[in-house]
Write a protein that holds these residues in place. Structure first.
Motif, PDB file in Angstrom:
ATOM      1  N   SER B 295       0.832  -1.218   0.000  1.00  0.00           N
ATOM      2  CA  SER B 295       0.000   0.000   0.000  1.00  0.00           C
ATOM      3  C   SER B 295       0.861   1.261   0.000  1.00  0.00           C
ATOM      4  CB  SER B 295      -0.934   0.062   1.211  1.00  0.00           C
ATOM      5  OG  SER B 295      -1.018  -1.136   1.875  1.00  0.00           O
ATOM      6  N   LEU B 296       2.146   1.101   0.194  1.00  0.00           N
ATOM      7  CA  LEU B 296       3.016   2.270   0.269  1.00  0.00           C
ATOM      8  C   LEU B 296       3.629   2.594  -1.096  1.00  0.00           C
ATOM      9  CD1 LEU B 296       5.043   1.674   3.559  1.00  0.00           C
ATOM     10  CD2 LEU B 296       2.932   2.969   3.228  1.00  0.00           C
ATOM     11  N   SER B 297       3.635   3.866  -1.426  1.00  0.00           N
ATOM     12  CA  SER B 297       4.354   4.301  -2.624  1.00  0.00           C
ATOM     13  C   SER B 297       5.273   5.437  -2.196  1.00  0.00           C
ATOM     14  CB  SER B 297       3.392   4.844  -3.685  1.00  0.00           C
ATOM     15  OG  SER B 297       2.320   3.953  -3.859  1.00  0.00           O
ATOM     16  N   ILE B 298       6.252   5.739  -3.038  1.00  0.00           N
ATOM     17  CA  ILE B 298       7.086   6.892  -2.713  1.00  0.00           C
ATOM     18  C   ILE B 298       7.158   7.826  -3.913  1.00  0.00           C
ATOM     19  CG2 ILE B 298       8.463   5.500  -1.139  1.00  0.00           C
ATOM     20  CD1 ILE B 298      10.825   5.881  -3.055  1.00  0.00           C
ATOM     21  N   SER B 299       7.370   9.076  -3.574  1.00  0.00           N
ATOM     22  CA  SER B 299       7.566  10.059  -4.650  1.00  0.00           C
ATOM     23  C   SER B 299       8.541  11.118  -4.156  1.00  0.00           C
ATOM     24  CB  SER B 299       6.232  10.693  -5.041  1.00  0.00           C
ATOM     25  OG  SER B 299       5.734  11.429  -3.949  1.00  0.00           O
ATOM     26  N   GLN B 300       9.050  11.901  -5.105  1.00  0.00           N
ATOM     27  CA  GLN B 300      10.075  12.881  -4.746  1.00  0.00           C
ATOM     28  C   GLN B 300       9.461  14.104  -4.066  1.00  0.00           C
ATOM     29  OE1 GLN B 300      13.055  12.340  -7.370  1.00  0.00           O
ATOM     30  NE2 GLN B 300      14.360  12.755  -5.619  1.00  0.00           N
ATOM     31  N   ASN B 301       8.275  14.501  -4.557  1.00  0.00           N
ATOM     32  CA  ASN B 301       7.705  15.724  -3.984  1.00  0.00           C
ATOM     33  C   ASN B 301       6.226  15.583  -3.697  1.00  0.00           C
ATOM     34  OD1 ASN B 301       7.153  15.733  -6.834  1.00  0.00           O
ATOM     35  ND2 ASN B 301       9.084  16.858  -7.064  1.00  0.00           N
ATOM     36  N   ALA B 302       5.381  15.913  -4.655  1.00  0.00           N
ATOM     37  CA  ALA B 302       3.944  15.893  -4.410  1.00  0.00           C
ATOM     38  C   ALA B 302       3.412  14.472  -4.381  1.00  0.00           C
ATOM     39  CB  ALA B 302       3.234  16.674  -5.513  1.00  0.00           C
ATOM     40  N   LEU B 326      11.508  -1.379  -1.589  1.00  0.00           N
ATOM     41  CA  LEU B 326      12.179  -0.145  -1.219  1.00  0.00           C
ATOM     42  C   LEU B 326      12.236  -0.102   0.300  1.00  0.00           C
ATOM     43  CD1 LEU B 326      10.121   2.221  -3.568  1.00  0.00           C
ATOM     44  CD2 LEU B 326      12.186   0.903  -4.120  1.00  0.00           C
ATOM     45  N   VAL B 327      13.446  -0.026   0.804  1.00  0.00           N
ATOM     46  CA  VAL B 327      13.602   0.041   2.254  1.00  0.00           C
ATOM     47  C   VAL B 327      13.808   1.499   2.628  1.00  0.00           C
ATOM     48  CG1 VAL B 327      14.887  -0.824   4.243  1.00  0.00           C
ATOM     49  CG2 VAL B 327      14.668  -2.234   2.176  1.00  0.00           C
ATOM     50  N   LEU B 328      12.965   1.954   3.566  1.00  0.00           N
ATOM     51  CA  LEU B 328      12.984   3.362   3.917  1.00  0.00           C
ATOM     52  C   LEU B 328      13.117   3.541   5.418  1.00  0.00           C
ATOM     53  CD1 LEU B 328       9.997   3.461   1.732  1.00  0.00           C
ATOM     54  CD2 LEU B 328      11.637   5.321   1.350  1.00  0.00           C
ATOM     55  N   ASP B 329      13.534   4.752   5.777  1.00  0.00           N
ATOM     56  CA  ASP B 329      13.632   5.077   7.192  1.00  0.00           C
ATOM     57  C   ASP B 329      12.738   6.282   7.444  1.00  0.00           C
ATOM     58  OD1 ASP B 329      15.826   4.905   9.738  1.00  0.00           O
ATOM     59  OD2 ASP B 329      14.780   6.807   9.430  1.00  0.00           O
ATOM     60  N   ALA B 330      11.668   6.083   8.230  1.00  0.00           N
ATOM     61  CA  ALA B 330      10.764   7.185   8.539  1.00  0.00           C
ATOM     62  C   ALA B 330      10.936   7.538  10.002  1.00  0.00           C
ATOM     63  CB  ALA B 330       9.321   6.789   8.248  1.00  0.00           C
ATOM     64  N   ALA B 331      11.667   8.585  10.273  1.00  0.00           N
ATOM     65  CA  ALA B 331      11.908   9.068  11.639  1.00  0.00           C
ATOM     66  C   ALA B 331      12.353   7.924  12.557  1.00  0.00           C
ATOM     67  CB  ALA B 331      10.655   9.744  12.190  1.00  0.00           C
ATOM     68  N   GLY B 332      13.309   7.162  12.070  1.00  0.00           N
ATOM     69  CA  GLY B 332      13.870   6.110  12.906  1.00  0.00           C
ATOM     70  C   GLY B 332      13.146   4.782  12.795  1.00  0.00           C
ATOM     71  N   HIS B 333      12.038   4.726  12.053  1.00  0.00           N
ATOM     72  CA  HIS B 333      11.326   3.460  11.887  1.00  0.00           C
ATOM     73  C   HIS B 333      11.537   2.923  10.487  1.00  0.00           C
ATOM     74  CE1 HIS B 333       9.303   3.638  15.718  1.00  0.00           C
ATOM     75  NE2 HIS B 333       9.188   4.937  15.507  1.00  0.00           N
ATOM     76  N   GLU B 342       8.138  -1.874 -12.877  1.00  0.00           N
ATOM     77  CA  GLU B 342       7.890  -0.975 -14.008  1.00  0.00           C
ATOM     78  C   GLU B 342       7.465   0.417 -13.553  1.00  0.00           C
ATOM     79  OE1 GLU B 342       4.625  -2.877 -15.834  1.00  0.00           O
ATOM     80  OE2 GLU B 342       5.821  -4.535 -16.658  1.00  0.00           O
ATOM     81  N   SER B 343       6.614   0.461 -12.510  1.00  0.00           N
ATOM     82  CA  SER B 343       6.055   1.746 -12.107  1.00  0.00           C
ATOM     83  C   SER B 343       6.906   2.423 -11.036  1.00  0.00           C
ATOM     84  CB  SER B 343       4.620   1.565 -11.618  1.00  0.00           C
ATOM     85  OG  SER B 343       4.625   0.695 -10.504  1.00  0.00           O
ATOM     86  N   ARG B 344       8.049   1.864 -10.754  1.00  0.00           N
ATOM     87  CA  ARG B 344       8.931   2.446  -9.745  1.00  0.00           C
ATOM     88  C   ARG B 344       9.500   3.749 -10.298  1.00  0.00           C
ATOM     89  NH1 ARG B 344      14.002  -1.363  -9.053  1.00  0.00           N
ATOM     90  NH2 ARG B 344      15.391   0.092 -10.105  1.00  0.00           N
ATOM     91  N   PRO B 345       9.520   4.822  -9.491  1.00  0.00           N
ATOM     92  CA  PRO B 345      10.039   6.098  -9.977  1.00  0.00           C
ATOM     93  C   PRO B 345      11.466   5.940 -10.500  1.00  0.00           C
ATOM     94  CG  PRO B 345       9.080   6.347  -7.790  1.00  0.00           C
ATOM     95  CD  PRO B 345       9.106   4.882  -8.081  1.00  0.00           C
ATOM     96  N   GLN B 346      11.764   6.655 -11.585  1.00  0.00           N
ATOM     97  CA  GLN B 346      13.100   6.564 -12.167  1.00  0.00           C
ATOM     98  C   GLN B 346      14.106   7.319 -11.313  1.00  0.00           C
ATOM     99  OE1 GLN B 346      13.811   4.674 -14.983  1.00  0.00           O
ATOM    100  NE2 GLN B 346      11.728   4.014 -14.483  1.00  0.00           N
TER     101      GLN B 346
END
Lengths: 279, 381
Positions: B295-302, B326-333, B342-346
């Motif tokens: 359910s999570l997606s990422i984007s650079q800005n908006a 995609l492994v991410l760090d959100a405020a230490g979590h 295919e739909s992963r941001p370039q």
């Protein structure tokens, strides 16, 4: 040069004890053979001839073999329920019960045989009780005969059978019994079709071990068989220790050894047939 | 009239308030469960949760401390194992090593004293059904792991039980074989219409095969439902964590009203009130915000309008062919997002700041677990 593979000469000394033991063993066997075929310094088949000629000697061999077969069968049949009980018990109880099974071995052979005399003798416990109750007038001949020997030997050798059968039972995979009952088997059917066949190898080992131990028995037949009912082992003991007839003792030993060897061969053939198909 | 209609029992199981204790240890407490005839039901839970105990209670190997089990309406309390309309495949299979494949399968039929030709016919039919044709004369020791499974299955099924109990029968096999047998099991179950009760600790396996999953933890049923429902709307945090991968973020409820507002260390999140699962949210409650990686997606800005978002730093990008993690760090979590490659941001660069965004309707909020389970995850035994 690979130094690790070079053996320091001093290590060869470690072989010395083995060499001594093996040397003594083979010397004694060689002496047994040479003694058996000697009579006062000359080659002779006299003692072998004697065994074949004298009916009482032949009977001693026959008695030894038949009694040993009976002892082996009896020990295994009696050991089965005991082994089953130990198998079913929790580990703690099993160890405790196993000690109880082995208690006879903690008592010297002679003492144990005297125990049987107290029970089976003409004025022993059983005869006194039966006479007191009035069932018998004359004491029953419970010892100084084959019955006494078989009782005594079965008692002494049963623990071997229990241990052998138990080890076989313990190697049966867990929950085969549950699998059997889920398929509709009663406890008896499960025993008959699963537990018994799978514990047979242990029972066969027990038969052989008890038979071999019984065929060479000395003390128990000597004490419980009396003078007339001779076992081969007891006879050899007397020839060597009382009459000092080493050659006769050696000839008898050789015969016994041959019988044991042939028995093992025969038994293994029978076992292979009986267990055919099982791993 | 000689015609005889062989009415097979349907195989419905009803479990009424079953509890089982050993001394002071309570293995199962007050389990109620109804199993539909002809369904494939998985009992899913970590090791030691009581699922195998429940199976053994149905089999009748052990008696319940309280409650009763009914099969097709009949109380099983006084009925011994050998007379219950069940079959069982054991974890260690418990095949008879002294018998051949055919003899193993014929075992139950012989006990029932069926005529020889009938036994031969049925054994052959089931040897074929489980795909062991030609191996009937083999000894058990001569079979591979997968073949042994099939013998165990045939040995039970040949008696046409209404219910087949399976106690993690696939756990000893390698992945490839497991996958094959999972499909084979499901097919056989469909073909015969037997009720299968399958114990497993593997949620993927349960999801693949079951009509219904029963999630069990600490001797209690956590949730009963079809696999999709268990995954998409878990009843509590335990189920959510046990079934599938999960991102968890500790949060506090800031306000409750037309929407549920959460305070997290990664920012404020606004969710629909329905996100609160299985409890009534109150202001100030400590809760856990749960998000499935997909359910999570990422984007650079908006981010898309209406999506909730939080700031994070990209730690790693792992490409798994069609999808990427995609492994991410959100405020230490640590958070994981799974997106289609295919739909992963370039031009993603690790170490840079991104925005995580998600549809708030897909977020779930649970009360935290009270320090009970955790340790047992991933323990295969």
């Amino acid at each position: 040069m690979n130094t690790a593979e070079r053996v320091h000469p001093s290590r060869l000394l470690l072989l010395l004890p083995v060499a001594i033991i093996l040397g003594l063993f083979f010397t004694s066997v060689a002496m047994l053979f040479s003694n058996a075929f000697m009579d006062r310094g000359n080659f002779s088949l006299r003692y072998f001839q004697q065994i074949l000629d004298r009916p009482d000697y032949l009977l001693a061999f026959l008695r030894t073999i038949i009694s040993s077969v009976v002892v082996a069968v009896l020990a295994v049949v009696l050991a089965y329920p005991v082994a089953m009980l130990l198998w079913r018990a929790s580990e703690r109880w099993r160890n405790l019960l196993l000690i109880l099974v082995l208690v006879p071995w903690l008592v010297s052979l002679v003492v144990r045989s005297y125990g049987w005399i107290i029970l089976l003798g003409p004025r022993g416990f059983i005869n006194s009780m039966l006479a007191w109750v009035g069932i018998i007038d004359e004491p029953l001949p419970l010892m100084f005969n084959d019955f006494g020997i078989i009782m005594g030997l079965t008692h002494v050798l049963m623990p071997f059978a229990v241990i052998s059968i138990l080890s076989s039972l313990l190697s049966i995979e867990a929950n085969l019994e549950e699998a059997s009952s889920v398929l509709g088997a009663s406890a008896f059917h499960t025993f008959r079709y699963v537990i018994l066949p799978l514990s047979l190898p242990g029972a066969f080992t027990a038969l052989l071990v008890v038979y071999l131990a019984s065929i060479g028995a000395i003390v128990t037949p000597l004490l419980l068989g009396g003078i007339t009912q001779k076992f081969v082992g007891s006879q050899i003991y007397q020839e060597v220790m009382s009459t000092y007839n080493m050659s006769k003792g050696a000839a008898w030993s050789l015969c016994l050894l041959t019988i044991s060897f042939l028995s093992v061969l025969l038994f293994k053939l029978f076992e292979r047939k009986a267990l055919a198909g099982q791993e | 009239m000689k015609a005889q209609i062989h009415q097979r029992p349907a195989g419905a199981i009803q479990i009424d308030g079953i509890s089982k204790s050993y001394g002071d240890t309570r293995v199962l407490s007050a389990v109620d469960l109804a199993i539909e005839p002809g369904s494939f039901v998985s009992l899913l839970g970590p090791s030691g949760c009581g699922k195998t105990t429940l199976l053994r209670l149905i089999a009748g190997f052990i008696a319940p401390s309280e409650g009763r089990i009914l099969i097709d309406g009949q109380d099983m309390s006084d009925i011994p194992t050998k007379r219950r309309p069940i079959g069982m495949v054991f974890q260690n299979l418990a095949l008879f090593p002294h018998l051949t494949v055919d003899e193993n399968i014929a075992y139950g039929l012989k006990l029932r004293a069926r005529p020889k030709d009938e036994i031969a016919r049925r054994v052959e039919k089931f040897v074929e059904l489980v795909g062991l044709s030609g191996l009937g004369k083999r000894r058990i020791a001569q079979l591979s792991g997968g073949q042994k499974q099939r013998v165990a299955l045939a040995r039970s099924l040949v008696l046409e039980p209404a219910i087949l109990l399976l106690d993690e029968p696939l756990s000893a096999l390698d992945l490839q074989l497991r996958k094959q047998l999972q499909i084979a099991l499901k097919e056989i179950q469909r073909k015969l219409g037997t009720t299968f009760v399958f114990v497993t600790h593997d949620q993927e396996e349960a999801t693949l095969m079951s009509d219904t999953i029963v999630v069990i933890n600490q001797g209690q049923v956590q949730q009963v439902g079809p696999p999709e429902a268990i995954y998409s709307s878990p009843a509590n945090l335990f189920v959510a964590k046990f079934v599938g991968e999960l991102n968890e973020l500790p949060a506090q409820i800031f306000s409750v009203g037309p929407s549920l507002v959460l305070d997290t260390s990664a920012g404020t999140i606004v969710l629909p009130p329905a996100a609160a699962q299985g409890f009534v949210p109150k202001r100030g409650d400590s809760v856990t915000l749960c998000l499935r990686p997909e359910s999570l997606s990422i984007s650079q800005n908006a981010c898309p309008h209406g999506h909730a978002h939080m700031n994070a730093r990209l730690i790693d990008v792992i490409s798994l062919g069609p999808v990427s993690r995609l492994v991410l760090d959100a405020a230490g979590h640590r958070m994981t997002s799974i997106v289609m490659s295919e739909s992963r941001p370039q031009g993603l660069s690790t170490g840079s700041a991104y925005t995580i965004h998600f549809d708030p309707a897909r977020a779930q909020v649970f009360t935290p677990l009270r320090g009970q389970l955790s340790g047992s995850f991933g323990d295969p035994a």
